[in-house]
Structure formats: C-alpha cells, structure tokens
Write a protein that holds these residues in place. Structure first.
Motif, short mmCIF file in Angstrom:
data_model
loop_
_atom_site.label_atom_id
_atom_site.label_comp_id
_atom_site.label_asym_id
_atom_site.label_seq_id
_atom_site.Cartn_x
_atom_site.Cartn_y
_atom_site.Cartn_z
N PRO A 1 3.62 -22.14 6.99
CA PRO A 1 3.36 -21.60 5.65
C PRO A 1 2.38 -20.42 5.73
O PRO A 1 1.48 -20.42 6.58
N PHE A 2 2.58 -19.43 4.87
CA PHE A 2 1.64 -18.30 4.79
C PHE A 2 1.70 -17.73 3.38
O PHE A 2 2.68 -17.92 2.65
N ASP A 3 0.65 -17.04 2.99
CA ASP A 3 0.58 -16.42 1.67
C ASP A 3 1.31 -15.08 1.74
O ASP A 3 0.85 -14.14 2.40
N LEU A 4 2.42 -14.99 1.03
CA LEU A 4 3.25 -13.80 1.06
C LEU A 4 2.64 -12.62 0.29
O LEU A 4 2.84 -11.47 0.66
N VAL A 5 1.89 -12.90 -0.76
CA VAL A 5 1.43 -11.84 -1.66
C VAL A 5 0.61 -10.76 -0.96
O VAL A 5 0.92 -9.57 -1.09
N PRO A 6 -0.44 -11.09 -0.20
CA PRO A 6 -1.20 -9.99 0.42
C PRO A 6 -0.38 -9.18 1.41
O PRO A 6 -0.60 -7.98 1.58
N ARG A 7 0.59 -9.81 2.06
CA ARG A 7 1.43 -9.08 3.02
C ARG A 7 2.33 -8.09 2.28
O ARG A 7 2.52 -6.96 2.71
N VAL A 8 2.88 -8.54 1.15
CA VAL A 8 3.72 -7.63 0.35
C VAL A 8 2.85 -6.55 -0.28
O VAL A 8 3.28 -5.38 -0.35
N GLN A 9 1.63 -6.88 -0.67
CA GLN A 9 0.71 -5.85 -1.20
C GLN A 9 0.48 -4.75 -0.17
O GLN A 9 0.41 -3.57 -0.52
N ASP A 10 0.38 -5.13 1.11
CA ASP A 10 0.21 -4.13 2.17
C ASP A 10 1.43 -3.21 2.27
O ASP A 10 1.29 -1.99 2.43
N LEU A 11 2.64 -3.79 2.17
CA LEU A 11 3.86 -2.98 2.22
C LEU A 11 3.91 -2.02 1.03
O LEU A 11 4.29 -0.85 1.17
N VAL A 12 3.52 -2.52 -0.14
CA VAL A 12 3.51 -1.69 -1.35
C VAL A 12 2.47 -0.57 -1.23
O VAL A 12 2.75 0.58 -1.55
N ALA A 13 1.27 -0.90 -0.76
CA ALA A 13 0.20 0.09 -0.62
C ALA A 13 0.62 1.24 0.29
O ALA A 13 0.34 2.41 0.00
N ALA A 14 1.30 0.91 1.38
CA ALA A 14 1.76 1.95 2.31
C ALA A 14 2.75 2.88 1.62
O ALA A 14 2.71 4.10 1.82
N ARG A 15 3.61 2.33 0.80
CA ARG A 15 4.59 3.16 0.11
C ARG A 15 3.95 3.99 -0.99
O ARG A 15 4.29 5.15 -1.19
N LEU A 16 3.00 3.40 -1.71
CA LEU A 16 2.29 4.17 -2.74
C LEU A 16 1.55 5.35 -2.11
O LEU A 16 1.55 6.45 -2.66
N ALA A 17 0.94 5.12 -0.95
CA ALA A 17 0.22 6.19 -0.25
C ALA A 17 1.17 7.31 0.18
O ALA A 17 0.77 8.46 0.29
N ALA A 18 2.45 6.95 0.38
CA ALA A 18 3.46 7.95 0.77
C ALA A 18 4.13 8.59 -0.44
O ALA A 18 5.07 9.37 -0.28
N GLY A 19 3.68 8.23 -1.64
CA GLY A 19 4.22 8.84 -2.85
C GLY A 19 5.43 8.15 -3.44
O GLY A 19 6.08 8.68 -4.34
N VAL A 20 5.75 6.95 -2.98
CA VAL A 20 6.88 6.20 -3.52
C VAL A 20 6.43 5.49 -4.78
O VAL A 20 5.34 4.91 -4.83
N CYS A 21 7.26 5.52 -5.80
CA CYS A 21 6.95 4.86 -7.07
C CYS A 21 7.42 3.40 -6.98
O CYS A 21 8.61 3.11 -7.06
N VAL A 22 6.46 2.50 -6.77
CA VAL A 22 6.79 1.09 -6.59
C VAL A 22 5.76 0.24 -7.32
O VAL A 22 4.58 0.58 -7.37
N ALA A 23 6.22 -0.85 -7.93
CA ALA A 23 5.35 -1.76 -8.66
C ALA A 23 5.57 -3.18 -8.16
O ALA A 23 6.70 -3.57 -7.87
#
Length: 163
Positions: A22-44
C-alpha cells in the motif's frame, strides 16, 4: 531517455523484484502534476488529500504518467483533469482531456496502434498490462462529447491485508 528506458526494461525483467504494497497515491500524482504545470501544461488535480492504494508504486505511477502524456500529446487544447476518488474497496483515478476517441474506444489499447508519427503504439497497451498485474483495471469511460476519459481502478490499501 535511452538510459532510463534501459533501466526500466531491466527492472521489468527481474523476477521477484517487484514490491507490491500500500502507498499514498496523492503526493505521487501531485508530483506528476507539478512537473507538467512547470512545463506550462494546463492540468488540474481534484480529490482527497490522501488515497492509499495497493500496487507496485513505480508501475502504478507509470500508468498515470502514460495517461497524462497521452492527454498532452493527443488531446486538443484545453485543460487536463485528473480526479482521484473512491472508498474503502477501490480508488478511481480518471484522466480526462479534450479529444475524440475512435468509434470503438477499446481499440486504443491495441499494441502497435498509433496515430502519432513518433508513437510506437505501446503506451496504452503496456499501461493496461501493468494495471492487470497490479490487480487494477484500466478502461475508457464514456464522458462528455469532445472529451476522452481514461479510468484506472485500483484496490484501496485499507482493504488489502499484508501477506
């Protein structure tokens, strides 16, 4: 990129090298989202602050990353929305973006099928295979016209006993 792919292939061929837990998925997905936001991708990202799921962490994240990459590459301009939700038994991760699916949406999971000049048609086929070996399910779900939604359903960590 070539070295990362070689390392990934070595990991996949090691017998018994997987760590399913078992692992907490949310912080890992937050990392994926943050990388895309930093690259200018519009993601929520929408959902709870925590979602414990059962699986091999790197494989589950590879699935989510593939869905996000496909939404970026194949989706038309517009926001990508990731929603995490569920309950005690299962957790759903949906990735939705602007785009059209074929008449038979299941065809997108066919190995070797691609609509992108640089594509090899392996991403979604591999993602579905990884979902299966993690006791999860990956499917296309009907959504609003003009949007493509992929849903990954995972076992929630709180419901799975440790062997």
């Amino acid at each position: 990129p070539l070295q990362a792919e070689a390392a990934r292939l070595r990991r996949l061929t090691r017998i018994g090298a997987r760590t399913v837990a078992p692992f907490d998925l949310v912080p890992r997905v937050q990392d994926l989202v943050a990388a895309r936001l930093a690259a200018g991708v519009c993601v929520a990202l929408r959902g709870p602050d925590q979602a414990t799921v059962w699986g091999e962490e790197s494989e589950v994240l590879a699935i989510v990353d593939n869905l996000l990459s496909n939404a970026e590459r194949h989706g038309q301009r517009g926001q990508i929305v990731i929603e995490i939700g569920g309950g005690d038994e299962v957790t759903r991760v949906s990735v939705s973006s602007c785009g059209q699916l074929p008449a038979d949406p299941e065809v997108v999971f066919t190995r070797g099928l691609t609509t992108h000049p640089e594509g090899r048609g392996l991403g979604l086929a591999r993602a579905r295979m990884l979902a299966g070996v993690n006791g999860a399910e990956l499917r296309v779900e009907p959504s609003q016209p003009g949007r493509a939604t992929f849903v990954l359903t995972l076992k929630s960590g709180s419901r799975v006993g440790v062997a």
